[in-house]
Design a protein around this motif. Sequence first.
Motif, PDB file in Angstrom:
ATOM      1  N   LEU A 234       0.827  -1.207   0.000  1.00  0.00           N
ATOM      2  CA  LEU A 234       0.000   0.000   0.000  1.00  0.00           C
ATOM      3  C   LEU A 234       0.864   1.260   0.000  1.00  0.00           C
ATOM      4  O   LEU A 234       0.560   2.229  -0.704  1.00  0.00           O
ATOM      5  CB  LEU A 234      -0.918  -0.002   1.227  1.00  0.00           C
ATOM      6  CG  LEU A 234      -2.070  -1.003   1.205  1.00  0.00           C
ATOM      7  CD1 LEU A 234      -2.737  -1.075   2.572  1.00  0.00           C
ATOM      8  CD2 LEU A 234      -3.085  -0.635   0.141  1.00  0.00           C
ATOM      9  N   TYR A 235       1.956   1.250   0.778  1.00  0.00           N
ATOM     10  CA  TYR A 235       2.804   2.439   0.842  1.00  0.00           C
ATOM     11  C   TYR A 235       3.403   2.764  -0.515  1.00  0.00           C
ATOM     12  O   TYR A 235       3.381   3.924  -0.961  1.00  0.00           O
ATOM     13  CB  TYR A 235       3.931   2.263   1.865  1.00  0.00           C
ATOM     14  CG  TYR A 235       4.946   3.384   1.771  1.00  0.00           C
ATOM     15  CD1 TYR A 235       4.661   4.642   2.300  1.00  0.00           C
ATOM     16  CD2 TYR A 235       6.163   3.199   1.125  1.00  0.00           C
ATOM     17  CE1 TYR A 235       5.563   5.688   2.193  1.00  0.00           C
ATOM     18  CE2 TYR A 235       7.074   4.235   1.010  1.00  0.00           C
ATOM     19  CZ  TYR A 235       6.777   5.472   1.549  1.00  0.00           C
ATOM     20  OH  TYR A 235       7.663   6.497   1.426  1.00  0.00           O
ATOM     21  N   PHE A 236       3.950   1.757  -1.189  1.00  0.00           N
ATOM     22  CA  PHE A 236       4.604   2.027  -2.469  1.00  0.00           C
ATOM     23  C   PHE A 236       3.585   2.358  -3.559  1.00  0.00           C
ATOM     24  O   PHE A 236       3.921   3.065  -4.519  1.00  0.00           O
ATOM     25  CB  PHE A 236       5.488   0.846  -2.871  1.00  0.00           C
ATOM     26  CG  PHE A 236       6.784   0.801  -2.116  1.00  0.00           C
ATOM     27  CD1 PHE A 236       7.829   1.642  -2.457  1.00  0.00           C
ATOM     28  CD2 PHE A 236       6.956  -0.044  -1.036  1.00  0.00           C
ATOM     29  CE1 PHE A 236       9.018   1.637  -1.750  1.00  0.00           C
ATOM     30  CE2 PHE A 236       8.144  -0.073  -0.322  1.00  0.00           C
ATOM     31  CZ  PHE A 236       9.183   0.769  -0.682  1.00  0.00           C
ATOM     32  N   CYS A 237       2.359   1.866  -3.427  1.00  0.00           N
ATOM     33  CA  CYS A 237       1.297   2.273  -4.353  1.00  0.00           C
ATOM     34  C   CYS A 237       0.961   3.748  -4.155  1.00  0.00           C
ATOM     35  O   CYS A 237       0.839   4.523  -5.115  1.00  0.00           O
ATOM     36  CB  CYS A 237       0.053   1.420  -4.143  1.00  0.00           C
ATOM     37  SG  CYS A 237       0.186  -0.266  -4.784  1.00  0.00           S
ATOM     38  N   ILE A 238       0.818   4.151  -2.882  1.00  0.00           N
ATOM     39  CA  ILE A 238       0.515   5.553  -2.578  1.00  0.00           C
ATOM     40  C   ILE A 238       1.686   6.452  -2.976  1.00  0.00           C
ATOM     41  O   ILE A 238       1.490   7.553  -3.515  1.00  0.00           O
ATOM     42  CB  ILE A 238       0.189   5.713  -1.077  1.00  0.00           C
ATOM     43  CG1 ILE A 238      -1.094   4.954  -0.730  1.00  0.00           C
ATOM     44  CG2 ILE A 238       0.049   7.185  -0.704  1.00  0.00           C
ATOM     45  CD1 ILE A 238      -1.395   4.897   0.759  1.00  0.00           C
ATOM     46  N   ASP A 239       2.899   5.982  -2.727  1.00  0.00           N
ATOM     47  CA  ASP A 239       4.088   6.773  -3.053  1.00  0.00           C
ATOM     48  C   ASP A 239       4.209   7.006  -4.561  1.00  0.00           C
ATOM     49  O   ASP A 239       4.743   8.030  -4.990  1.00  0.00           O
ATOM     50  CB  ASP A 239       5.333   6.060  -2.528  1.00  0.00           C
ATOM     51  CG  ASP A 239       6.596   6.884  -2.720  1.00  0.00           C
ATOM     52  OD1 ASP A 239       6.659   8.009  -2.171  1.00  0.00           O
ATOM     53  OD2 ASP A 239       7.515   6.419  -3.424  1.00  0.00           O
ATOM     54  N   SER A 240       3.708   6.076  -5.370  1.00  0.00           N
ATOM     55  CA  SER A 240       3.807   6.210  -6.819  1.00  0.00           C
ATOM     56  C   SER A 240       2.853   7.265  -7.378  1.00  0.00           C
ATOM     57  O   SER A 240       2.959   7.641  -8.543  1.00  0.00           O
ATOM     58  CB  SER A 240       3.529   4.864  -7.501  1.00  0.00           C
ATOM     59  OG  SER A 240       2.204   4.444  -7.263  1.00  0.00           O
ATOM     60  N   LEU A 241       1.914   7.768  -6.553  1.00  0.00           N
ATOM     61  CA  LEU A 241       0.996   8.807  -7.024  1.00  0.00           C
ATOM     62  C   LEU A 241       1.731  10.089  -7.403  1.00  0.00           C
ATOM     63  O   LEU A 241       1.227  10.881  -8.207  1.00  0.00           O
ATOM     64  CB  LEU A 241      -0.045   9.115  -5.936  1.00  0.00           C
ATOM     65  CG  LEU A 241      -1.109   8.049  -5.676  1.00  0.00           C
ATOM     66  CD1 LEU A 241      -1.972   8.451  -4.492  1.00  0.00           C
ATOM     67  CD2 LEU A 241      -1.972   7.826  -6.907  1.00  0.00           C
ATOM     68  N   GLN A 242       2.921  10.294  -6.843  1.00  0.00           N
ATOM     69  CA  GLN A 242       3.671  11.509  -7.165  1.00  0.00           C
ATOM     70  C   GLN A 242       4.099  11.525  -8.628  1.00  0.00           C
ATOM     71  O   GLN A 242       4.408  12.586  -9.186  1.00  0.00           O
ATOM     72  CB  GLN A 242       4.900  11.624  -6.264  1.00  0.00           C
ATOM     73  CG  GLN A 242       5.899  10.494  -6.415  1.00  0.00           C
ATOM     74  CD  GLN A 242       7.073  10.656  -5.477  1.00  0.00           C
ATOM     75  OE1 GLN A 242       7.705  11.701  -5.460  1.00  0.00           O
ATOM     76  NE2 GLN A 242       7.344   9.628  -4.692  1.00  0.00           N
ATOM     77  N   HIS A 243       4.119  10.356  -9.269  1.00  0.00           N
ATOM     78  CA  HIS A 243       4.460  10.309 -10.685  1.00  0.00           C
ATOM     79  C   HIS A 243       3.290  10.768 -11.548  1.00  0.00           C
ATOM     80  O   HIS A 243       3.477  11.145 -12.703  1.00  0.00           O
ATOM     81  CB  HIS A 243       4.873   8.895 -11.082  1.00  0.00           C
ATOM     82  CG  HIS A 243       6.062   8.381 -10.323  1.00  0.00           C
ATOM     83  ND1 HIS A 243       7.293   8.997 -10.370  1.00  0.00           N
ATOM     84  CD2 HIS A 243       6.209   7.321  -9.481  1.00  0.00           C
ATOM     85  CE1 HIS A 243       8.153   8.340  -9.601  1.00  0.00           C
ATOM     86  NE2 HIS A 243       7.510   7.324  -9.049  1.00  0.00           N
TER      87      HIS A 243
END
Length: 282
Positions: A191-200
């Motif tokens: 979940l964290y890395f999915c949310i973190d990828s929103l910055q792209h």
Amino acid sequence: SDVYKRQVLGNPVLLESVGEHIDPILEPLLLKQLFRSGGVSCIRLGDSVVEWNSGFHLYLTTQLSNPHYLPELSTKVALVNFMITPEGLKDQLLGLVVSHERADLEAKKSQLLTESAENAAQLNQCENQILRVLAEADDILEDEEGVLVLGEAKLISDDVSIKQMAGAKVIAHINTARAGYTSAAEIGTTLYFCIDSLQHVDPMYQYSLQWFMVLFQKSLEAAPTPGDTKKIGARLDMLSNHLSLIHISEPTRLLSISYAVFCLKKKKSTIPITHPWIKQSR
């Protein structure tokens, strides 16, 4: 010029947003190309020769997520990667889950790790003491004090080794019990890395690790508990579902709010705002 002044004064310097190529003008500093002049250590910076100050430190940071530096750069600087990795985050989240679900296990493990470090230091001290006695004694067989010291060191060493073996067995048992909660940590990591990828998608949608950890801790406390607390599988299912719900709904809420602000700023906007968290405005 600011770097030169700080080097003379011995102040640390931080260069931010460095790319994959380092400015050649920094080569003398990175290689510490010192030479003696007038009885003091000096360094050439550009066209100037300045006295070297041993208190000077140079730090360089980059915002590149996956920089590719030439191999020879590693001989000039100490590379430190502060990026969070999936394995590192999973271990942190597993610690949070076990601390919440089985605080006794996590406390016991922390205690054993502390004792293990102390035992290792004590064992190293005994070894150094033995080496010192052997180095100082002309004939260890005739040195009564040396033999006594070696005997005491041997007893301490054997006792520490027994404690280390016993502690290792307990830690192995604790790790086996902790592994039962790995699924919750894995879901949290994903979940964290999915949310973190929103910055792209847009740089506006950036979420810090600290924000995520606070949300993760709140989710642990708010997740429902089965009637039979011994049913770990049921508890993990409830926990996983709640983690997924709260970590998906929170970013979605923030995205919806930013979308609403965008719509309200547009004059005579005809874009409908239909998200349940956003009240319709006339």
